[in-house]
Every structure is written in C-alpha cells, then in structure tokens.
Design a protein around this motif. Structure first.
Motif, PDB file in Angstrom:
ATOM      1  N   ILE A  12       2.814  24.775  32.656  1.00  0.00           N
ATOM      2  CA  ILE A  12       1.415  25.116  32.391  1.00  0.00           C
ATOM      3  C   ILE A  12       1.172  26.521  32.915  1.00  0.00           C
ATOM      4  N   LYS A  13       0.711  27.408  32.032  1.00  0.00           N
ATOM      5  CA  LYS A  13       0.418  28.796  32.401  1.00  0.00           C
ATOM      6  C   LYS A  13      -1.093  29.002  32.436  1.00  0.00           C
ATOM      7  N   PRO A  14      -1.554  29.997  33.156  1.00  0.00           N
ATOM      8  CA  PRO A  14      -2.993  30.300  33.128  1.00  0.00           C
ATOM      9  C   PRO A  14      -3.481  30.563  31.705  1.00  0.00           C
ATOM     10  N   ALA A  15      -4.720  30.183  31.423  1.00  0.00           N
ATOM     11  CA  ALA A  15      -5.271  30.354  30.074  1.00  0.00           C
ATOM     12  C   ALA A  15      -5.268  31.808  29.645  1.00  0.00           C
ATOM     13  N   ASN A  16      -5.441  32.719  30.586  1.00  0.00           N
ATOM     14  CA  ASN A  16      -5.445  34.153  30.278  1.00  0.00           C
ATOM     15  C   ASN A  16      -4.079  34.782  30.590  1.00  0.00           C
ATOM     16  N   PHE A  17      -3.033  33.997  30.390  1.00  0.00           N
ATOM     17  CA  PHE A  17      -1.673  34.425  30.730  1.00  0.00           C
ATOM     18  C   PHE A  17      -1.335  35.781  30.109  1.00  0.00           C
ATOM     19  N   ASP A  18      -0.753  36.648  30.938  1.00  0.00           N
ATOM     20  CA  ASP A  18      -0.312  37.969  30.512  1.00  0.00           C
ATOM     21  C   ASP A  18       1.144  38.118  30.922  1.00  0.00           C
ATOM     22  N   GLU A  19       2.032  38.216  29.944  1.00  0.00           N
ATOM     23  CA  GLU A  19       3.471  38.262  30.251  1.00  0.00           C
ATOM     24  C   GLU A  19       3.865  39.517  31.021  1.00  0.00           C
ATOM     25  N   ASN A  20       2.963  40.484  31.101  1.00  0.00           N
ATOM     26  CA  ASN A  20       3.254  41.702  31.859  1.00  0.00           C
ATOM     27  C   ASN A  20       2.844  41.608  33.330  1.00  0.00           C
ATOM     28  N   LYS A  21       2.275  40.463  33.690  1.00  0.00           N
ATOM     29  CA  LYS A  21       1.929  40.240  35.093  1.00  0.00           C
ATOM     30  C   LYS A  21       2.952  39.289  35.713  1.00  0.00           C
ATOM     31  N   GLN A  22       2.917  39.188  37.023  1.00  0.00           N
ATOM     32  CA  GLN A  22       3.746  38.214  37.725  1.00  0.00           C
ATOM     33  C   GLN A  22       2.860  37.183  38.413  1.00  0.00           C
ATOM     34  N   TYR A  23       3.273  35.923  38.294  1.00  0.00           N
ATOM     35  CA  TYR A  23       2.489  34.810  38.806  1.00  0.00           C
ATOM     36  C   TYR A  23       3.305  33.994  39.812  1.00  0.00           C
ATOM     37  N   PRO A  24       2.641  33.416  40.798  1.00  0.00           N
ATOM     38  CA  PRO A  24       3.343  32.473  41.664  1.00  0.00           C
ATOM     39  C   PRO A  24       3.660  31.193  40.887  1.00  0.00           C
ATOM     40  N   LEU A  25       4.723  30.534  41.250  1.00  0.00           N
ATOM     41  CA  LEU A  25       5.162  29.301  40.586  1.00  0.00           C
ATOM     42  C   LEU A  25       5.032  28.141  41.553  1.00  0.00           C
ATOM     43  N   PHE A  26       4.377  27.071  41.102  1.00  0.00           N
ATOM     44  CA  PHE A  26       4.245  25.853  41.900  1.00  0.00           C
ATOM     45  C   PHE A  26       4.889  24.721  41.121  1.00  0.00           C
ATOM     46  N   MET A  27       5.936  24.123  41.695  1.00  0.00           N
ATOM     47  CA  MET A  27       6.706  23.083  41.003  1.00  0.00           C
ATOM     48  C   MET A  27       6.336  21.697  41.525  1.00  0.00           C
ATOM     49  N   TYR A  28       6.318  20.746  40.593  1.00  0.00           N
ATOM     50  CA  TYR A  28       6.099  19.347  40.931  1.00  0.00           C
ATOM     51  C   TYR A  28       7.286  18.539  40.448  1.00  0.00           C
ATOM     52  N   GLN A  29       7.660  17.510  41.170  1.00  0.00           N
ATOM     53  CA  GLN A  29       8.703  16.586  40.737  1.00  0.00           C
ATOM     54  C   GLN A  29       8.556  15.280  41.513  1.00  0.00           C
ATOM     55  N   TYR A  30       9.176  14.236  40.977  1.00  0.00           N
ATOM     56  CA  TYR A  30       9.326  12.971  41.693  1.00  0.00           C
ATOM     57  C   TYR A  30      10.812  12.713  41.917  1.00  0.00           C
ATOM     58  N   SER A  31      11.591  12.701  40.838  1.00  0.00           N
ATOM     59  CA  SER A  31      13.054  12.749  40.893  1.00  0.00           C
ATOM     60  C   SER A  31      13.748  11.442  41.226  1.00  0.00           C
ATOM     61  N   GLY A  32      13.013  10.351  41.466  1.00  0.00           N
ATOM     62  CA  GLY A  32      13.644   9.083  41.833  1.00  0.00           C
ATOM     63  C   GLY A  32      14.483   8.505  40.714  1.00  0.00           C
ATOM     64  N   PRO A  33      15.466   7.648  41.044  1.00  0.00           N
ATOM     65  CA  PRO A  33      16.368   7.072  40.037  1.00  0.00           C
ATOM     66  C   PRO A  33      15.612   6.380  38.906  1.00  0.00           C
ATOM     67  N   GLY A  34      15.924   6.795  37.674  1.00  0.00           N
ATOM     68  CA  GLY A  34      15.336   6.171  36.501  1.00  0.00           C
ATOM     69  C   GLY A  34      13.905   6.556  36.214  1.00  0.00           C
ATOM     70  N   SER A  35      13.340   7.494  36.981  1.00  0.00           N
ATOM     71  CA  SER A  35      11.935   7.881  36.799  1.00  0.00           C
ATOM     72  C   SER A  35      11.801   8.922  35.696  1.00  0.00           C
ATOM     73  N   GLN A  36      10.574   9.239  35.325  1.00  0.00           N
ATOM     74  CA  GLN A  36      10.313  10.302  34.350  1.00  0.00           C
ATOM     75  C   GLN A  36       8.930  10.892  34.593  1.00  0.00           C
ATOM     76  N   GLN A  37       8.871  12.200  34.761  1.00  0.00           N
ATOM     77  CA  GLN A  37       7.598  12.910  34.885  1.00  0.00           C
ATOM     78  C   GLN A  37       7.350  13.828  33.701  1.00  0.00           C
ATOM     79  N   VAL A  38       8.402  14.228  33.019  1.00  0.00           N
ATOM     80  CA  VAL A  38       8.244  15.074  31.831  1.00  0.00           C
ATOM     81  C   VAL A  38       8.158  14.147  30.628  1.00  0.00           C
ATOM     82  N   ALA A  39       6.941  13.810  30.243  1.00  0.00           N
ATOM     83  CA  ALA A  39       6.702  12.869  29.156  1.00  0.00           C
ATOM     84  C   ALA A  39       5.532  13.355  28.316  1.00  0.00           C
ATOM     85  N   ASN A  40       5.636  13.149  27.022  1.00  0.00           N
ATOM     86  CA  ASN A  40       4.610  13.584  26.082  1.00  0.00           C
ATOM     87  C   ASN A  40       3.503  12.534  26.028  1.00  0.00           C
ATOM     88  N   ARG A  41       2.620  12.578  27.020  1.00  0.00           N
ATOM     89  CA  ARG A  41       1.523  11.622  27.130  1.00  0.00           C
ATOM     90  C   ARG A  41       0.283  12.337  27.650  1.00  0.00           C
TER      91      ARG A  41
END
Length: 745
Positions: free
Chosen positions: A492-521
């Motif tokens: 997810i990028k800022p709505a006014n995203f500008d590829e010529n700027k640099q942004y901080p990155l905040f990552m989320y994960q769960y990662s447990g066995p058999g889990s899924q967080q990247v889902a089209n829902r």
C-alpha cells in the motif's frame, strides 16, 4: 435568479465532494466509532426442506433478537420463527441450534467466554409447534447438543457430562468424577480446545441411545497461574492446567455411555499407544460403529479406527504418516454405504479422497498443484462433492463441484477474490459470500448446479460509498523472488505517491505455519490502520514467506524443527530488496506482528539489525519452550529432543544484537501466549543493557481488547512508528536510481 440558485447548489455539491474526498481515516473511526463495519448474515442455517434458510436478526428498536425464515427463490421473509420480544424468560438470545427434525430450537443467552472457543451460557428449548419455552437447567452449561431423535439433550457442567429427557424433564448424570484441574468428561482441556479447535468432546450415535466421549485426566499436567487484578484490594488468581512443550499432557481415554442400561464402558483399540492424542471422534451411519482418530505425540502418524462399541472390537482402516506432521481436519464424511470422504496432503497438496468402509482407496477425487481449502459437503443424489480451493491462484478462493469419481469438475464462482459458500440442505442452492481487496462482502443466491447468479441478497454498497469519501490507496498484489522462492506480497502506497520521493517502509507479517496474510479479500480492521499510515506518508508491505500456507506441503513444512529460521531469513531478504527500490528509504524500514508475528518481528529486529530500524512485537512468543505441547511439538518435536531448534531462534538469545527501536506489548491475562514471554524477554534486554519501550495491558487476554483498549494500543503503536520512522518524507530524488528489483507485478 433560478440559474444563479442552481449554480450555487452545483458549487456547494462540487465543494462537498472535494471536501469528502480528502477525509482522512482516524483511529477513532477504526476502533471506536466502527465507521467501516460491514453488513453480514448472522448464524445462517439451511432448513431441511432445502427451500428455506434462517438467520439471526437483531431489532434495534425493541432490542430483541429473532430467528427469521427466508425463501431461497424469492429471498423474502416467510415468517419469524421466534422472537425474544415474545418470550418472558429471555430478553435476547445470541445463538440458536435446531433439532434434526427442526421441531425444536435451542436458544443461547447470557453467554460468557471461558477461553478462545469455549463458553458458558443459559440455554432454553423452544418448541416450534406449541411455542413452549423451557430452561435446560437453572445453571450455566457447556455445549448442549440435541440427540438425533430430538428426545434428549446432552451437555457438560462442572467437568461432568449430563443428559436431559426433553419429554419428561428428567436429568441424568453420566459421569461423577469430574473435578476442576483434575478430570474433565466430554469437554476438551485447554490445549485441545486451542490447538485441535474443538470444545465438545462427546457425540450422539444415530439411534440416540449411545454417547461417546473423551475423558481428560489432567492430574499430572503442570499448572499455570495468572494474577487477575480487577478492582479489588487483592488480585484474584486464575489457575489452569497448561502443558508447555516437553511437559506432561492430559491422559485421554475413550468411553461410551449406553442410555438403555445407564452404563459407561471403556473403549480400547487394538494398538498400544504410549503418549497420544484423540483429536476427533465421530459416529458413522451405523449406530454401533464409532470412528476415532488417534495420533502420536509427534503428530506425524494419524490412525483412523472404526470401533464396534457393542463387541468392543476395533479395525484400523487408515494410517497416515508424514516426515513432518499431519494437520487434523473436520473433513470426514460418511456416505450411506459407510464409505467415507477424507482430505489429505499425502501427494504434496491438500486433496479430497474417497475410501471404502474398510479403508481401501477407491479414488483420489481432486488432483493438481493446488490446495483444497474447504470441504462443503456431498450431494448423495447427484454424487457430487462441493469444495473450495486455490486453483485460481493461491491468494484467491473459488467454489467448485466435482463428481465423486473425480470427473466433471466445475468452477461455480465467477468473481476473482475470496468466495465462500453455504449450501442448502438439498444442494440445489448456495449462498455465496464474495469479497476482494476492492469489493466489500456481497451475499448472493446461486445455483449449485451451474453457479449462476439467481439474486443478490445483501451488499455493502453503503460502506463502499462511505469509504470513497476517504483518502485511500490501492492494495497492490505482486510476488517477490526471495531465497529461491516467489513469495506473495501486497503493498500500500500513499495516495499521493511520487516515485521521485523516498518513503519509509513499514512491514507486517504473521508467518506462522500454514497461515496466510496476503489474500485477495476485503479489509480487516488493521487494513484501515495501514491506510491511515499511508495517509501519513508510509509505504506498507506484507510478505508471506516460507512456512505459510496454500502453496503445497513442501513450502509449508520447510520450517520443520527450526521455527523462526527460514521465516526470518525471508523477511530480512525481502526488506533488503524492497529497500533497493528508488522510492523506499532503506534507512527507515520497520516491521511488526502479533503473536507468532511478534516472535518474528522481534527476531527480525535483532538478527536483521542492519536492515530494520524499528519493530513492534505484540503478545509475542519469545521462546517456544514457554508455549503449549500440541502446537509447538507439531513443528519442533520436544525441547528435550531438539534443544538447538528451540534456543537458536529464540529472541531472548539474540537481545545483544539489538540496535534499533523496540516496542514490546502484552496483556497480563493472556492465557494463550503467557505474559511470562514478555517478562523473560524484558529481563534479557535489561541485563544486556538494551533500551526499549514496553506496555502491559492489565487483565487483557491474547486479543488485547475491551473498552478503549484497542484505541489506546493503536495510538501507542502509531506514535512509536511516527517517532522512529516518520522523519520528514524526503523530497529530493535519490542520488542513484536503483533499477534492480526481483518484484513481479
């Protein structure tokens, strides 16, 4: 004058649209005002005639609940079956269950949670014909269940098992040895409930004259205690049996109660097990034949037994083994001839199998390099199985039908995203729940034979319209090639995203066995928080690394015996690659997670101290030595057998590597991941002279919620992110545009 007036209102309208489009999401919107709550269908039940369904409705005006019956064809309400507004004894009911012939309804009220799935409640039986309402008991009970003939109701109370004759009102006590923290009859202990995901450990046979149940002897299980502070002068203490990895489990035994002679018999199978689980019991269509699943402590051997409870003989019909572990499911269906449908990962992907009653394989029904993710049922008349799978991509879910012989497969759902079906009793219709990252939940009536849409039932168009007034960004799905694997990712990028700027990155994960967080829902609550962070100028990303689900057994089970090794390596490598993108500031990358995700974010910050600037860990496991037997040993065996696997990836043993900013959060009444985890990590950090921030939430469990708790927690986390990642967004172009990227769009 009219033209001037019209122009004025056009200006007002355009102005209001402009203002509306720049509304920003606040934490109060998410956690207090429930601004983005979705409409849904509650307690959906298909009536046995196959032509009608029932739902639980709530009338805000009268503050009452009702069971309303709707017609599948017209979707119009046929009648209100029962309303609490017309019941003197009940102000409201929160759930309901029909007897098999639907002549009676069990109504639940005053429910109070015990643990994640268990609860106590007052229950009443409502007679649909006479409209009579009778309390099951004058005390709170657990898991009341109608017998198939509707004459009896069995339930648990204070660790013993009872049943009531609904015709005479007489109550019979089946067991008498139940005692807190010692013996439990017919209700699971803490670890079975949490890890085998069921509470009711008893089952009626087809003739309603026998009850099979599991008995748990917790006597030798170590006891865990938690202070509950409350508002009194001295705290209370909650004590319960909790088997940590390598410690003693409950001793389980299988029993059958005969209603005719009022005797309890012990059930033995024709095999000696030293240390074992009974994760499932289920009667077959034959009134004397009980199926029981036995599993060794390592959970890599699963035996399915057919037990003749009259003769006390047993037949092993299926024995599965795996180098790593076997997932226990509820996907066991007996057909009229007592052949059965079963799901298994034995060919490397989760698929449907058909076995004869003696365990001889008839055929593998589904095949392919994809996973069956849900089993809906079997239409005996048409010999058709209905299921859900990821055949259309591992982030999507679709509903399919297939003949029992594996032929004539049909994809029944049309829209790309997450589809989930609830079928009518005769399998002529299904209500489909669909959502995607861009479409809030929609409920529709569909033909089970073709999948074609018949009518729309309910949508969330009002929510979609409301959300369009806010500044939001698209959730972009992609894959990133890391450590030899294409990993699913969203960004997810800022709505006014500008590829010529640099942004901080905040990552989320769960990662447990058999889990899924990247889902089209559709969005969960945290997704709105990520949108809020994007408004502030952060890029949010989520990567499902090795060990997560729905991409085959090898991908999922590669982490065996080393939880936290490969998963952490993937998150660190993904962060490095994302940091090479020209619009991401590699010096400002953070990560967070909850539970297993908190274990991961802690390790990522410590082991990846050259990559991550900050991390937040909420309710984390900090050593698998502190967690329960069933979950932990499934993936790690015991700490006595695998000490290095436990210790080399424990955050406690890597605190000396901490360089960045760390926020540790836990609830003091977490019965699942005990606050002990946070305390031990805290002490290790102190002794390593590492500075960090932390927050303990009094009397809050693993979910850390209630009142303003979530609002406070997310305010705290947002402030921590702003303080440690949120320096002024860089306006200058990068000195060197980095083009190397392994991200596939």
């Amino acid at each position: 004058m009219k033209h001037l007036k019209l122009s004025f209102w056009i200006c007002v309208f355009i102005s209001s649209i402009t203002i509306a489009q720049i509304k920003e999401i606040t934490l109060e919107d998410i956690w207090k005002n429930r601004t983005f709550a979705t409409e849904y269908m509650d307690a959906l039940h298909s009536m046995s005639n196959g032509q009608q369904y029932s739902v639980l409705d709530f009338d805000r005006a009268t503050r009452s609940t009702s069971i309303d019956i709707y017609d599948y064809k017209t979707l119009k309400k046929v009648k209100t079956l029962v309303s609490s507004a017309n019941l003197d004894a009940i102000q409201y009911f929160s759930d309901y269950t029909f007897s098999k012939d639907e002549s009676m309804v069990l109504l639940a009220t005053n429910e109070e949670s015990i643990y994640r799935r268990s609860s106590l409640g007052n229950y009443y039986v409502y007679n649909v014909k006479t409209k009579a309402l009778n309390a099951v008991a004058d005390y709170k009970i657990q898991e009341p269940t109608f017998s198939p003939n509707g004459k009896f109701l069995a339930y648990g109370h204070e660790n013993n098992l009872f049943y009531k004759n609904l015709e005479t009102g007489e109550v019979f006590q089946i067991t008498t040895d139940g005692k807190k923290n010692e013996i439990i009859n017919g209700i699971t202990d803490w670890v079975y409930e949490e890890e085998f995901s069921f509470v009711r450990a008893f089952d009626w046979n087809a003739d309603s004259n026998k009850i099979a149940f599991i008995r748990f002897d917790e006597t030798e299980v170590p006891e865990f205690s938690m202070d509950v502070y409350g508002e009194t002068l001295y705290p209370d203490q909650q004590e319960f049996k909790y088997p940590k990895a390598g410690e003693a489990n409950s001793k389980v035994s299988l029993h059958v109660y005969n209603l005719n002679d009022k005797n309890v018999s012990n059930i033995e199978v024709d095999k000696t097990y030293n240390d074992f689980y009974i994760p499932r019991i289920k009667w077959t269509n034959e009134a004397d034949i009980l199926s029981a699943q036995y599993m060794n402590r390592h959970q890599n051997e699963l035996d399915l037994w057919m037990i003749n409870t009259d003769k006390n003989t047993s037949n092993l019909v299926l024995a599965e083994t795996d180098k790593a572990y076997i997932d226990v499911t509820f996907n066991l269906t007996f057909l009229k001839d007592n052949s059965f449908i079963w799901t298994s990962e034995k060919d490397g992907y989760n698929h449907i199998y058909h076995y004869g009653k003696t365990g001889k394989l008839i055929n593998q029904v589904t095949k392919g390099n994809w996973e069956v993710t849900d089993y809906y049922g079997y239409d005996e008349k048409e010999k058709v199985i209905f299921y859900q799978s990821v055949e259309n991509g591992s982030i999507n879910r679709d509903v399919y039908s297939i003949k029992l012989n594996g032929r004539n497969k049909k994809r029944l759902t049309k829209s790309e995203g997450t589809n989930n079906a609830s079928f009518s009793a005769d399998f002529s219709y299904f209500i489909n729940t669909f959502s995607s990252a861009t479409t809030p939940p929609e409920y529709s009536l569909n033909s089970a034979s073709s999948g074609n849409l018949i009518k729309s039932i309910k949508d969330n168009d009002i929510l979609a319209q409301k959300l369009s007034e806010y500044k939001t960004s698209e959730k972009e799905f992609s894959t990133i090639h890391v450590n030899g694997n294409d990993l699913n990712m969203w960004m997810i990028k800022p709505a006014n995203f500008d590829e010529n700027k640099q942004y901080p990155l905040f990552m989320y994960q769960y990662s447990g066995p058999g889990s899924q967080q990247v889902a089209n829902r559709w969005n969960r609550a945290d997704d709105y928080w990520y949108q809020m962070l994007a408004q502030k100028g952060y890029i949010i990303a989520c990567v499902d690394g090795r060990g997560t689900g729905f991409k085959g057994a090898n991908f999922k089970k590669v982490t065996q015996n080393e939880l936290g090794k490969y998963e952490v390596e993937d998150q660190i490598a993904a962060a490095k690659q994302l940091g090479e993108l020209p619009y991401i500031d590699a010096s400002r990358i953070g990560i967070w997670g909850w539970s297993f995700g908190g274990f991961m974010s802690s390790n990522c910050l410590f082991k990846g101290n050259d990559v991550f600037k900050m991390a937040i860990a909420v309710a984390p496991v900090t050593s698998w030595r502190f967690y329960d037997t069933i979950y932990t040993e499934r993936y790690m065996t015991t700490p006595q057998e695998n000490p290095s696997g436990y210790d080399e990836n424990s955050p406690i043993n890597h605190v000396d590597k901490l360089k960045g900013d760390f926020l540790l959060v836990h609830g003091t009444a977490d019965d699942n991941v005990h606050a002990q985890n946070a305390m031990r990590l805290t002490e290790a950090l102190i002794q390593a002279n590492k500075q960090f921030d932390w927050a303990m939430y009094p009397d809050k469990n693993h979910g850390i919620y209630g009142g303003n708790t979530r609002l406070h927690l997310y305010n705290k986390m947002t402030s921590f992110i702003d303080e440690n990642l949120g320096d002024k967004i860089k306006d200058e172009k990068p000195e060197e545009i980095k083009t190397k990227s392994n991200i596939k769009r």
